[in-house]
Each structure stands twice: as C-alpha cells, then as structure tokens.
Motif scaffolding. Structure first.
Motif, mmCIF file in Angstrom:
data_model
loop_
_atom_site.group_PDB
_atom_site.id
_atom_site.type_symbol
_atom_site.label_atom_id
_atom_site.label_comp_id
_atom_site.label_asym_id
_atom_site.label_seq_id
_atom_site.Cartn_x
_atom_site.Cartn_y
_atom_site.Cartn_z
ATOM 1 N N ALA A 110 0.890 -1.361 0.073
ATOM 2 C CA ALA A 110 0.051 -0.169 -0.083
ATOM 3 C C ALA A 110 0.707 1.182 0.060
ATOM 4 C CB ALA A 110 -0.889 -0.081 1.104
ATOM 5 N N VAL A 111 2.149 1.260 0.744
ATOM 6 C CA VAL A 111 3.076 2.382 0.442
ATOM 7 C C VAL A 111 4.040 2.420 -0.484
ATOM 8 C CG1 VAL A 111 4.765 3.366 1.952
ATOM 9 C CG2 VAL A 111 2.749 2.138 3.125
ATOM 10 N N GLU A 112 4.357 1.184 -1.119
ATOM 11 C CA GLU A 112 5.450 1.318 -2.262
ATOM 12 C C GLU A 112 5.077 0.297 -3.403
ATOM 13 O OE1 GLU A 112 9.243 -0.124 -1.035
ATOM 14 O OE2 GLU A 112 8.533 -0.579 0.851
ATOM 15 N N PRO A 113 5.438 0.738 -4.384
ATOM 16 C CA PRO A 113 4.985 -0.229 -5.687
ATOM 17 C C PRO A 113 5.476 -1.384 -5.698
ATOM 18 C CG PRO A 113 6.598 1.436 -6.339
ATOM 19 C CD PRO A 113 6.171 1.828 -4.989
ATOM 20 N N VAL A 114 4.678 -2.303 -5.841
ATOM 21 C CA VAL A 114 5.319 -3.995 -6.058
ATOM 22 C C VAL A 114 4.713 -4.702 -7.054
ATOM 23 C CG1 VAL A 114 5.270 -6.062 -4.840
ATOM 24 C CG2 VAL A 114 5.495 -4.039 -3.417
#
Length: 137
Positions: A48-52
């Motif tokens: 939710a915080v960084e792109p994966v």
C-alpha cells in the motif's frame, strides 16, 4: 485460480530488485528476501505504501548464446553468487568438486524427502561420496 503476490515463493520486483516472498506474508505485508540474498536481508514491504509488481525472467533466445569461456564465467559467477543464497543448489558454492549430472539425481530425490533417508548404492567409483556430500551440505 488467481495467484496473489503474497503467496510464498512468488517472485516480485520492488525497490529496484527482485525478491522472493516468504511464508507468513499477507496482502498487507510481504515478508521477502532478495533473490540470491542472505537471511539477514529479510525485510517487510507494504504494497500500500510502495509499488510492488510480479517479476518474471524472459526465456533465453538464440542471441544469448556465448562461447565456452562465457559459459565458464557464468558457471563461476553462479557458484559465487549462491555461496550463501537460498535454494536447493546453494551447496555447490562450498564444495571443491564439480558434480557430474548423474550425481545430482540423488540430490533431486533427497529434496523430495522430509526427513532425508536414502541409501545410495551403485558401482564402485561412481561418486557415492560426492553424492552424499552434496546431499549433506
């Protein structure tokens, strides 16, 4: 059946590198280890915080062919990079022999056993000691 990124063993790309998703991961928190990395490098990633994104490696093509020296360099690099890596073949980095293909058969059989209990019996001079060392390692 839809495969989620939190499934253990899934390859993902985040923070500019590839990671392997570890057990106990969820859709909210991915517990990951860098591909070819150490246990000490295990970390958590919050999607939710960084792109994966899902990671995939392209299949080799005819343009990827090299000469014998390139093959030796690749083999040496693989051995060095797997000295402390995760995976079933990391034992190759720490042995002083180069197993022949038929000596890997007992290793493949042992990887399917839990606990490992095998009897290695073949002709004299075939390499039972090497096979046992690879399995034990």
């Amino acid at each position: 059946m839809r495969v989620t990124l939190s499934q253990p063993g899934t390859l993902i790309r985040a923070r500019g590198r590839e990671w392997v998703v570890l057990p106990d991961s969820s859709d909210e928190l991915l517990l990951v280890r860098p591909l070819g990395g150490l246990d000490e490098e295990t970390t958590g990633i919050l999607p939710a915080v960084e792109p994966v994104e899902s990671a995939a490696f392209p299949l080799p093509t005819a343009d990827d062919l090299g000469d014998f020296t390139s093959g030796q360099l690749l083999r040496d690099a693989a051995r060095l990079s797997t000295r402390a890596a995760a995976g079933p073949f990391r034992s190759f980095g720490r042995i002083a022999v180069e197993p022949r293909p038929y000596q890997l058969v007992p290793l493949m059989m042992a990887l399917k056993l839990d606990p490992v209990r095998m009897l290695i019996a073949d002709d004299v001079g075939i390499g039972k000691t090497i096979e046992a060392a690879v399995i034990a390692r």
